[in-house]
Design an enzyme around this catalytic site. Structure first.
Site, PDB file in Angstrom:
ATOM      1  N   LYS A  85       0.847  -1.210   0.000  1.00  0.00           N
ATOM      2  CA  LYS A  85       0.000   0.000   0.000  1.00  0.00           C
ATOM      3  C   LYS A  85       0.876   1.252   0.000  1.00  0.00           C
ATOM      4  O   LYS A  85       0.694   2.148  -0.803  1.00  0.00           O
ATOM      5  CB  LYS A  85      -0.918  -0.027   1.229  1.00  0.00           C
ATOM      6  CG  LYS A  85      -1.794   1.185   1.342  1.00  0.00           C
ATOM      7  CD  LYS A  85      -2.721   1.106   2.537  1.00  0.00           C
ATOM      8  CE  LYS A  85      -3.396   2.458   2.750  1.00  0.00           C
ATOM      9  NZ  LYS A  85      -4.341   2.470   3.859  1.00  0.00           N
TER      10      LYS A  85
ATOM     11  N   GLU B 116      10.538  -4.757   4.434  1.00  0.00           N
ATOM     12  CA  GLU B 116      10.604  -6.160   4.013  1.00  0.00           C
ATOM     13  C   GLU B 116      10.286  -6.304   2.529  1.00  0.00           C
ATOM     14  O   GLU B 116      10.984  -6.995   1.776  1.00  0.00           O
ATOM     15  CB  GLU B 116       9.592  -7.013   4.807  1.00  0.00           C
ATOM     16  CG  GLU B 116       9.900  -7.155   6.275  1.00  0.00           C
ATOM     17  CD  GLU B 116       9.336  -6.032   7.137  1.00  0.00           C
ATOM     18  OE1 GLU B 116       9.031  -4.944   6.587  1.00  0.00           O
ATOM     19  OE2 GLU B 116       9.226  -6.237   8.357  1.00  0.00           O
TER      20      GLU B 116
ATOM     21  N   GLY C 177      -4.729  -1.728   5.064  1.00  0.00           N
ATOM     22  CA  GLY C 177      -3.941  -2.876   4.601  1.00  0.00           C
ATOM     23  C   GLY C 177      -4.600  -4.205   4.917  1.00  0.00           C
ATOM     24  O   GLY C 177      -4.694  -5.099   4.067  1.00  0.00           O
ATOM     25  N   ARG C 178      -5.101  -4.357   6.136  1.00  0.00           N
ATOM     26  CA  ARG C 178      -5.684  -5.647   6.534  1.00  0.00           C
ATOM     27  C   ARG C 178      -7.074  -5.865   5.960  1.00  0.00           C
ATOM     28  O   ARG C 178      -7.694  -6.892   6.208  1.00  0.00           O
ATOM     29  CB  ARG C 178      -5.673  -5.777   8.057  1.00  0.00           C
ATOM     30  CG  ARG C 178      -6.281  -4.611   8.802  1.00  0.00           C
ATOM     31  CD  ARG C 178      -5.875  -4.625  10.275  1.00  0.00           C
ATOM     32  NE  ARG C 178      -6.345  -3.455  11.004  1.00  0.00           N
ATOM     33  CZ  ARG C 178      -5.712  -2.290  11.058  1.00  0.00           C
ATOM     34  NH1 ARG C 178      -4.577  -2.130  10.415  1.00  0.00           N
ATOM     35  NH2 ARG C 178      -6.201  -1.291  11.758  1.00  0.00           N
TER      36      ARG C 178
ATOM     37  N   GLU D 281      -4.433  -6.076  15.093  1.00  0.00           N
ATOM     38  CA  GLU D 281      -3.949  -4.781  14.606  1.00  0.00           C
ATOM     39  C   GLU D 281      -5.091  -3.749  14.647  1.00  0.00           C
ATOM     40  O   GLU D 281      -4.844  -2.553  14.786  1.00  0.00           O
ATOM     41  CB  GLU D 281      -3.386  -4.908  13.174  1.00  0.00           C
ATOM     42  CG  GLU D 281      -2.520  -3.728  12.764  1.00  0.00           C
ATOM     43  CD  GLU D 281      -1.735  -3.971  11.483  1.00  0.00           C
ATOM     44  OE1 GLU D 281      -0.512  -4.198  11.532  1.00  0.00           O
ATOM     45  OE2 GLU D 281      -2.355  -3.947  10.399  1.00  0.00           O
TER      46      GLU D 281
ATOM     47  N   HIS E 263      -4.646 -32.410  19.409  1.00  0.00           N
ATOM     48  CA  HIS E 263      -3.490 -33.214  19.826  1.00  0.00           C
ATOM     49  C   HIS E 263      -2.328 -32.329  20.262  1.00  0.00           C
ATOM     50  O   HIS E 263      -1.199 -32.813  20.390  1.00  0.00           O
ATOM     51  CB  HIS E 263      -3.071 -34.147  18.687  1.00  0.00           C
ATOM     52  CG  HIS E 263      -4.165 -35.101  18.348  1.00  0.00           C
ATOM     53  ND1 HIS E 263      -4.333 -36.302  18.994  1.00  0.00           N
ATOM     54  CD2 HIS E 263      -5.186 -35.001  17.465  1.00  0.00           C
ATOM     55  CE1 HIS E 263      -5.403 -36.913  18.510  1.00  0.00           C
ATOM     56  NE2 HIS E 263      -5.938 -36.137  17.581  1.00  0.00           N
TER      57      HIS E 263
ATOM     58  N   LYS F 159       9.696  -0.007  14.007  1.00  0.00           N
ATOM     59  CA  LYS F 159      10.251   0.371  12.694  1.00  0.00           C
ATOM     60  C   LYS F 159      11.259   1.507  12.860  1.00  0.00           C
ATOM     61  O   LYS F 159      12.285   1.546  12.187  1.00  0.00           O
ATOM     62  CB  LYS F 159       9.130   0.836  11.754  1.00  0.00           C
ATOM     63  CG  LYS F 159       8.196  -0.252  11.300  1.00  0.00           C
ATOM     64  CD  LYS F 159       7.191   0.323  10.286  1.00  0.00           C
ATOM     65  CE  LYS F 159       6.070  -0.641  10.002  1.00  0.00           C
ATOM     66  NZ  LYS F 159       5.020  -0.089   9.145  1.00  0.00           N
TER      67      LYS F 159
HETATM   68  O1  F6P Z   1       3.486  -2.490   9.669  1.00  0.00           O
HETATM   69  C1  F6P Z   1       2.139  -2.842   9.602  1.00  0.00           C
HETATM   70  C2  F6P Z   1       1.590  -2.619   8.234  1.00  0.00           C
HETATM   71  O2  F6P Z   1       1.524  -1.269   7.946  1.00  0.00           O
HETATM   72  C3  F6P Z   1       0.248  -3.275   8.058  1.00  0.00           C
HETATM   73  O3  F6P Z   1      -0.794  -2.504   8.540  1.00  0.00           O
HETATM   74  C4  F6P Z   1       0.219  -3.512   6.591  1.00  0.00           C
HETATM   75  O4  F6P Z   1      -0.751  -4.460   6.230  1.00  0.00           O
HETATM   76  C5  F6P Z   1       1.630  -3.991   6.362  1.00  0.00           C
HETATM   77  O5  F6P Z   1       2.428  -3.236   7.251  1.00  0.00           O
HETATM   78  C6  F6P Z   1       2.140  -3.838   4.959  1.00  0.00           C
HETATM   79  O6  F6P Z   1       2.090  -2.497   4.543  1.00  0.00           O
HETATM   80  P1  F6P Z   1       2.260  -2.099   3.023  1.00  0.00           P
HETATM   81  O7  F6P Z   1       1.148  -2.739   2.261  1.00  0.00           O
HETATM   82  O8  F6P Z   1       2.196  -0.606   2.999  1.00  0.00           O
HETATM   83  O9  F6P Z   1       3.604  -2.609   2.565  1.00  0.00           O
END
Ligand code: F6P
Length: 547
Positions: free
Chosen positions: A206, A212, A266-267, A352, A383, A511
């Site tokens: 987003k 990452e 995002g979620r 979140e 289990h 972060k």
């Molecule tokens: O760090 C949390 C977050 O911002 C989430 O809310 C989001 O889904 C995820 O990182 C990934 O964010 P992006 O889609 O901006 O890479």
């Protein structure tokens, strides 16, 4: 609006809870043969049985009063109407618009968002059909056989969960892979399995700033360029984002970009361009059916009276346990291996969204908010950790999910799956008493004395709550409805707790702290200002990496 713990219904629930402290569900079932019918609800393919809860009709009425006094009706309208319900970021939360028809108009900041959504869906569909039809080809002219979605959090968990859940509907090609972790092993292991000439990378972010995702995307780009050259990027990389400039700066042509908007959290984004991997894996029709299912649940949530409203019922039961019984966690057990990624998805969705301690009034709240969500597919959980639900000291509210109809050729195993699901909820309810266990042990030949000593360890206290959600079978419509059901449940609870379910400031601090620590890990740099523990850990890592 009054603080939650000063609302009349809250105070009434406090009193009611005192009267319910010794409520025994077993007695309630014996006294009322209509309890199951009274405390269950149907919608679409779902039956929600919530009769195995420590509730009476009066409890529910009070919970619904609390929902009304929390202005759930007004806040629900505000969300559907595109008002800035995400008030700390001044944004709407309009995931419902992503799966709705193109009319009537819905304006956010004076712009009708419906045409935007449907235009982008059209672009996505055309792209998906070109990939499937073999018109979109890689740089060397070969069709696409593998797709690697690079994203994390909401840009990974939703699509990965859906692709896994509906794998039985997937097209033979392309195969879709998900890479999220900063650990380079995640990407490297995936690259080992694909051919650069026939692989499409989707960079899903987003913000297009996420460490990452950008790290994995850069590495994937370098891998591709190393094998096919710089010119290949145009045919092997697409981006899903709200941030055109950042996509372009990264080196992906904005023509190869599918957009969504800042009013999509995002979620809550799998319904947007972020769902491209789903559409590529399953085909457009299944993706559209998923959206339609979610839309059906949206309408149910918006229109059904609270008494029949699945998200409202589930949400308010969660409030009952978290705030009046003091429970800290919530267990979710899909008796459906295809839903093996549902719990990680719901963890982000719920924790979140509602892992907050400050309310609408900008002050700390004085009650519990979002629970710790956990779980795993049944029967595996049985289990592993079910011991604690049955015999542990904590009260744990739970959801059990199961499809009624076998979706594989192995019918007999599915009968056992159903039986186990129901057996667990029955065991949680009924328990097993010391007397019965002692009797069984003696009948099996044990002395009375030994039986008396052993029996307490085998007692199941029972009277432990569970919801059971039965659906017909896991298809795209049902899954869309199921996800939207939990989205709205989380919303209901956020409204009652008077928190903003749509921001996530709690992810920021870690972060911010990572870059100076990374700097300090290099022995050429000073260790910087950190607490004693962190300094000790940095020193240890420096030492180990030097040797
Ligand atoms: O760090 C949390 C977050 O911002 C989430 O809310 C989001 O889904 C995820 O990182 C990934 O964010 P992006 O889609 O901006 O890479």
């Amino acid at each position: 609006m009054k603080a939650l713990n000063r609302l009349p219904a809250w105070l009434a629930l406090k009193q009611h809870h005192k009267a319910m402290r010794h409520f025994d569900m077993r007695e309630a079932f014996s006294a009322d043969p209509g309890r199951f019918a009274d405390l269950s609800a149907h919608f679409g393919p779902f039956l929600l049985d919530y009769s195995k809860n420590r509730i009476t009709r009066e409890t529910l009425n009070l919970l619904f009063d609390l929902a009304h006094q929390s202005q759930l009706v007004e806040r629900r309208s505000a969300m559907f109407d595109g008002k800035p319900v995400n008030f700390t970021e001044g944004r709407a939360a309009l995931h419902t618009a992503l799966r709705a028809p193109a009319t009537p108009p819905l304006r956010v900041a004076r712009q009708d968002v419906r045409p935007l959504v449907h235009h982008e869906l059209g672009r996505l569909r055309a792209f998906v059909e070109r990939v499937h039809g073999g018109q979109w080809r890689g740089h060397t002219g070969k069709a696409i056989h593998d797709v690697v979605n690079i994203g994390i959090g909401g840009s990974d968990l939703g699509p990965a969960m859906v692709c896994r859940a509906l794998e039985h509907l997937a097209r033979p090609s392309p195969r879709v892979h998900f890479v999220s972790n900063l650990d380079p092993a995640h990407l490297a292991d995936t690259l080992d399995r694909v051919d650069p000439e026939t692989t499409l990378f989707i960079v899903a972010s987003k913000t297009f700033t996420t460490l990452e995702t950008l790290a994995n995307a850069r590495s994937a780009r370098a891998w591709l360029v190393g094998r096919l050259g710089e010119a290949a990027v145009a045919k092997h990389f697409v981006a899903l984002s709200t941030h055109r400039a950042a996509v372009s700066e990264f080196g992906i042509d904005p023509d190869n970009m599918f957009v969504f908007w800042d009013w999509v959290g995002g979620r809550y984004s799998l319904w947007s361009a972020i769902g491209l991997s789903i559409a590529l894996a399953l085909g457009w029709e299944h993706f559209r059916t998923l959206l339609d299912g979610a839309h059906e649940m949206d309408e149910h949530f918006r229109d059904a009276p609270f008494e029949d409203n699945l998200p409202v019922i589930l949400g308010m039961l969660g409030v009952w346990y978290a705030n009046f019984w003091g429970t800290d966690t919530y267990g979710i057990f899909p008796y459906d291996q295809r839903l093996s990624l549902l719990v990680p998805f719901l963890q982000q969705l719920d924790m979140e969204s509602n892992g907050k301690n400050v309310g609408h009034n900008n002050r700390p709240v004085l009650y519990n908010t979002g629970p710790i969500v956990w779980g795993a597919p049944g029967t595996n959980g049985q289990h592993a950790f079910f011991e604690l639900i049955h015999q542990g000291t904590r009260l744990i509210p739970t959801d059990f999910l199961v499809g009624a109809v076998n979706a594989t050729p192995l019918a007999d195993q599915h009968e056992w799956l159903l039986a186990n699901c129901l057996a667990q909820t029955e065991a949680l309810l009924k328990g097993k008493s010391q007397d019965v266990i002692e009797g069984e042990l003696v009948a099996a030949g044990m002395s009375r004395r030994d039986a008396h000593a052993l029996a307490p360890h085998k007692v199941f206290p029972g009277n432990r709550p569970s919801n059971t959600l039965i659906y017909q079978t896991l298809d795209a419509r049902t899954l869309g409805m199921l996800i939207a059901l939990y989205e709205h449940k989380v919303f209901v609870q956020g409204v009652v707790w008077q928190i903003n379910s749509f921001d996530q400031w709690g992810v920021e601090l870690g972060k911010q702290l990572a870059p100076p620590i990374r700097h300090a890990l290099d022995p050429a740099n000073p260790p910087g200002q950190h607490d004693g523990s962190t300094l000790g850990l940095i020193a240890e890592l420096r030492r180990r990496r030097a040797s």
